[in-house]
Design a protein around this motif. Structure first.
Motif, PDB file in Angstrom:
ATOM      1  N   GLN A   1      -4.198  10.865   0.667  1.00 40.18           N
ATOM      2  CA  GLN A   1      -5.147  11.113   1.492  1.00 40.18           C
ATOM      3  C   GLN A   1      -6.263  10.731   1.453  1.00 40.18           C
ATOM      4  OE1 GLN A   1      -4.881  14.120   3.573  1.00 40.18           O
ATOM      5  NE2 GLN A   1      -2.729  14.295   3.457  1.00 40.18           N
ATOM      6  N   ALA A   2      -6.365   9.547   0.247  1.00 35.42           N
ATOM      7  CA  ALA A   2      -7.665   9.130   0.515  1.00 35.42           C
ATOM      8  C   ALA A   2      -8.443   7.712   1.251  1.00 35.42           C
ATOM      9  CB  ALA A   2      -7.669   8.454  -1.218  1.00 35.42           C
ATOM     10  N   TRP A   3      -6.870   7.141   2.210  1.00 33.29           N
ATOM     11  CA  TRP A   3      -7.113   6.180   3.319  1.00 33.29           C
ATOM     12  C   TRP A   3      -7.976   7.059   4.280  1.00 33.29           C
ATOM     13  CZ3 TRP A   3      -1.864   3.915   4.322  1.00 33.29           C
ATOM     14  CH2 TRP A   3      -0.625   3.552   3.983  1.00 33.29           C
ATOM     15  N   SER A   4      -8.742   6.225   4.740  1.00 28.46           N
ATOM     16  CA  SER A   4      -9.719   6.028   5.842  1.00 28.46           C
ATOM     17  C   SER A   4      -8.959   6.461   6.932  1.00 28.46           C
ATOM     18  CB  SER A   4     -10.697   4.896   6.071  1.00 28.46           C
ATOM     19  OG  SER A   4      -9.796   3.629   6.251  1.00 28.46           O
ATOM     20  N   PRO A   5      -9.813   7.049   8.109  1.00 27.96           N
ATOM     21  CA  PRO A   5      -9.160   7.469   9.161  1.00 27.96           C
ATOM     22  C   PRO A   5      -8.467   6.302   9.736  1.00 27.96           C
ATOM     23  CG  PRO A   5     -11.216   8.631   9.300  1.00 27.96           C
ATOM     24  CD  PRO A   5     -11.156   7.961   8.209  1.00 27.96           C
ATOM     25  N   GLU A   6      -9.183   5.336   9.652  1.00 26.88           N
ATOM     26  CA  GLU A   6      -8.938   3.854  10.255  1.00 26.88           C
ATOM     27  C   GLU A   6      -7.482   3.285   9.496  1.00 26.88           C
ATOM     28  OE1 GLU A   6     -11.950   4.716   9.268  1.00 26.88           O
ATOM     29  OE2 GLU A   6     -13.630   4.769  11.453  1.00 26.88           O
ATOM     30  N   ARG A   7      -7.271   3.072   8.711  1.00 30.19           N
ATOM     31  CA  ARG A   7      -6.285   2.842   7.940  1.00 30.19           C
ATOM     32  C   ARG A   7      -5.182   3.778   8.377  1.00 30.19           C
ATOM     33  NH1 ARG A   7      -5.435   1.903   1.359  1.00 30.19           N
ATOM     34  NH2 ARG A   7      -3.781   0.602   0.658  1.00 30.19           N
ATOM     35  N   ARG A   8      -5.112   4.832   8.242  1.00 34.52           N
ATOM     36  CA  ARG A   8      -4.111   5.706   8.157  1.00 34.52           C
ATOM     37  C   ARG A   8      -3.824   5.678   9.681  1.00 34.52           C
ATOM     38  NH1 ARG A   8      -7.434  11.720   7.010  1.00 34.52           N
ATOM     39  NH2 ARG A   8      -7.082  11.694   4.709  1.00 34.52           N
ATOM     40  N   ARG A   9      -4.613   4.976  10.726  1.00 37.42           N
ATOM     41  CA  ARG A   9      -3.441   4.380  11.966  1.00 37.42           C
ATOM     42  C   ARG A   9      -3.235   3.724  11.566  1.00 37.42           C
ATOM     43  NH1 ARG A   9      -8.599   7.309  14.340  1.00 37.42           N
ATOM     44  NH2 ARG A   9     -10.164   5.024  13.664  1.00 37.42           N
ATOM     45  N   SER A  10      -3.052   2.560  11.197  1.00 41.25           N
ATOM     46  CA  SER A  10      -1.513   1.759  11.226  1.00 41.25           C
ATOM     47  C   SER A  10      -0.289   2.112  10.910  1.00 41.25           C
ATOM     48  CB  SER A  10      -2.197   0.954   9.646  1.00 41.25           C
ATOM     49  OG  SER A  10      -1.650   1.822   8.326  1.00 41.25           O
ATOM     50  N   LEU A  11      -0.151   4.011  10.195  1.00 43.38           N
ATOM     51  CA  LEU A  11       0.969   4.749   9.943  1.00 43.38           C
ATOM     52  C   LEU A  11       1.445   5.603  11.730  1.00 43.38           C
ATOM     53  CD1 LEU A  11      -0.385   6.517   6.910  1.00 43.38           C
ATOM     54  CD2 LEU A  11       1.087   4.321   6.848  1.00 43.38           C
ATOM     55  N   PRO A  12       2.572   5.591  11.240  1.00 48.24           N
ATOM     56  CA  PRO A  12       3.564   6.333  12.036  1.00 48.24           C
ATOM     57  C   PRO A  12       2.960   7.540  13.076  1.00 48.24           C
ATOM     58  CG  PRO A  12       4.885   4.929  11.332  1.00 48.24           C
ATOM     59  CD  PRO A  12       3.405   5.672   9.975  1.00 48.24           C
ATOM     60  N   GLU A  50       1.342  -0.984  -0.180  1.00 47.35           N
ATOM     61  CA  GLU A  50      -0.374   0.183  -0.593  1.00 47.35           C
ATOM     62  C   GLU A  50       0.636   1.480   0.130  1.00 47.35           C
ATOM     63  OE1 GLU A  50       0.133  -0.716   4.280  1.00 47.35           O
ATOM     64  OE2 GLU A  50       0.314  -1.778   2.505  1.00 47.35           O
ATOM     65  N   LEU A  51       2.437   0.994   0.786  1.00 47.08           N
ATOM     66  CA  LEU A  51       2.831   2.500   0.386  1.00 47.08           C
ATOM     67  C   LEU A  51       3.931   2.733  -0.641  1.00 47.08           C
ATOM     68  CD1 LEU A  51       4.053   2.742   4.027  1.00 47.08           C
ATOM     69  CD2 LEU A  51       2.842   3.740   2.593  1.00 47.08           C
ATOM     70  N   SER A  52       3.295   1.322  -2.411  1.00 50.46           N
ATOM     71  CA  SER A  52       4.775   1.570  -2.978  1.00 50.46           C
ATOM     72  C   SER A  52       3.973   2.787  -3.828  1.00 50.46           C
ATOM     73  CB  SER A  52       4.258   0.035  -4.266  1.00 50.46           C
ATOM     74  OG  SER A  52       3.119   0.063  -4.430  1.00 50.46           O
ATOM     75  N   ASN A  53       4.830   3.512  -4.601  1.00 48.89           N
ATOM     76  CA  ASN A  53       4.516   4.508  -5.875  1.00 48.89           C
ATOM     77  C   ASN A  53       3.338   3.815  -6.594  1.00 48.89           C
ATOM     78  OD1 ASN A  53       7.178   6.583  -5.775  1.00 48.89           O
ATOM     79  ND2 ASN A  53       7.425   4.605  -5.202  1.00 48.89           N
ATOM     80  N   ALA A  54       3.256   3.378  -6.832  1.00 55.70           N
ATOM     81  CA  ALA A  54       2.011   2.518  -8.129  1.00 55.70           C
ATOM     82  C   ALA A  54       0.497   2.212  -7.045  1.00 55.70           C
ATOM     83  CB  ALA A  54       2.255   0.870  -8.700  1.00 55.70           C
ATOM     84  N   ALA A  55       0.961   1.337  -5.876  1.00 53.96           N
ATOM     85  CA  ALA A  55      -0.239   1.550  -4.929  1.00 53.96           C
ATOM     86  C   ALA A  55      -0.882   3.284  -4.484  1.00 53.96           C
ATOM     87  CB  ALA A  55      -0.266   1.312  -3.626  1.00 53.96           C
ATOM     88  N   LEU A  56       0.527   4.146  -4.245  1.00 53.64           N
ATOM     89  CA  LEU A  56       0.086   5.411  -4.070  1.00 53.64           C
ATOM     90  C   LEU A  56      -0.479   5.852  -5.263  1.00 53.64           C
ATOM     91  CD1 LEU A  56       3.110   6.086  -1.641  1.00 53.64           C
ATOM     92  CD2 LEU A  56       1.163   6.164  -0.917  1.00 53.64           C
ATOM     93  N   ALA A  57      -0.018   6.214  -6.227  1.00 49.86           N
ATOM     94  CA  ALA A  57      -0.104   6.876  -7.144  1.00 49.86           C
ATOM     95  C   ALA A  57      -2.585   6.226  -7.341  1.00 49.86           C
ATOM     96  CB  ALA A  57      -0.122   6.503  -8.928  1.00 49.86           C
ATOM     97  N   ARG A  58      -2.328   5.079  -7.269  1.00 52.07           N
ATOM     98  CA  ARG A  58      -3.569   4.337  -7.096  1.00 52.07           C
ATOM     99  C   ARG A  58      -4.971   4.884  -6.314  1.00 52.07           C
ATOM    100  NH1 ARG A  58      -6.657   0.265  -9.876  1.00 52.07           N
ATOM    101  NH2 ARG A  58      -4.536  -0.017 -10.897  1.00 52.07           N
ATOM    102  N   GLU A  59      -4.202   5.026  -5.318  1.00 48.78           N
ATOM    103  CA  GLU A  59      -4.797   5.556  -3.813  1.00 48.78           C
ATOM    104  C   GLU A  59      -3.690   6.079  -2.512  1.00 48.78           C
ATOM    105  OE1 GLU A  59      -8.053   3.538  -0.482  1.00 48.78           O
ATOM    106  OE2 GLU A  59      -6.570   2.301  -1.531  1.00 48.78           O
ATOM    107  N   PRO A  60      -3.751   7.476  -3.193  1.00 41.89           N
ATOM    108  CA  PRO A  60      -3.344   8.424  -2.162  1.00 41.89           C
ATOM    109  C   PRO A  60      -2.918   8.430  -1.232  1.00 41.89           C
ATOM    110  CG  PRO A  60      -4.729  10.103  -3.423  1.00 41.89           C
ATOM    111  CD  PRO A  60      -4.813   8.651  -4.108  1.00 41.89           C
TER     112      PRO A  60
END
Length: 205
Positions: free
Chosen positions: A177-188, A165-175
């Motif tokens: 800022q489009a992640w849900s708040p729940e998904r963002r919580r998987s980040l530092p 999900e942090l590959s360049n290809a995935a970030l191009a498809r789903e950047p």
């Protein structure tokens, strides 16, 4: 067959900037992006001293995962190594006009600043992502062999090699800022807070 052997890390802080030797602005478009890791990418690059003109260089790149047990006699990833550490890579310089035409066809794109660093242990770069992928900052180190263990700077906060999900290809498809708040919580925490803050600013502007 060419191989890309690369480790990737989330970056925290600005201490990496003291090692900068140069930078370029990259625009990447993905013509093919499959769930198995096969991508076909077009990239244009403008060096810092050429920002007012046309992109200075352009490439067409195909990347694919290394087959289990190796491909064409090449060794695969060894136990204990991060998934996605070794990939097949086929890269070709193309005319700038062709790159611009292909970028116009690419449905998913990213833009970022790439900083080249003078550090031991491999070829180091730091990518500072723009637009919908801000405030993401990733470091990449290209290695000569899969068993090479470069000394890691303290600002390499978390390894994300093989994290799709942090590959360049995935970030191009789903950047980011489009992640849900729940998904963002998987980040530092610093990325989570930064993403929320940027999202709030975008809604208010």
């Amino acid at each position: 067959m060419a191989l890309e052997i690369e480790r990737r890390f989330l970056v925290h802080g600005d201490e990496w900037r003291q090692h900068i030797t140069g930078r370029a602005h990259l625009l990447q478009g993905y013509l093919v992006s499959g769930p198995g890791g096969l991508t076909l990418r077009v990239r244009s690059s403008r060096a810092e001293d050429a920002l007012g003109g046309e992109p200075a260089e352009a490439w067409l790149t195909l990347k694919a995962p290394l087959a289990a047990g190796g491909a064409s006699g090449l060794p695969g990833e060894a136990p204990g190594q991060p998934d996605g550490l070794v990939r097949q890579e086929f890269e070709y310089a193309i005319p700038l006009a062709d790159a611009q035409a292909l970028l116009a066809l690419a449905p998913f794109q990213i833009s970022k600043w790439r900083y080249h660093l003078a550090l031991p242990g491999g070829d180091w770069v730091v990518d500072v992502f723009e637009a919908a992928n801000a405030p993401l900052v990733l470091a990449e180190v290209e290695l000569a062999s899969a068993d090479q263990l470069p000394p890691l700077p303290p600002w390499c906060a978390q390894e994300v090699t093989g994290r799709h999900e942090l590959s360049n290809a995935a970030l191009a498809r789903e950047p980011l800022q489009a992640w849900s708040p729940e998904r963002r919580r998987s980040l530092p925490h610093w990325l989570h807070r930064g993403a929320v803050a940027s999202d709030t600013i975008n809604r208010l502007s």
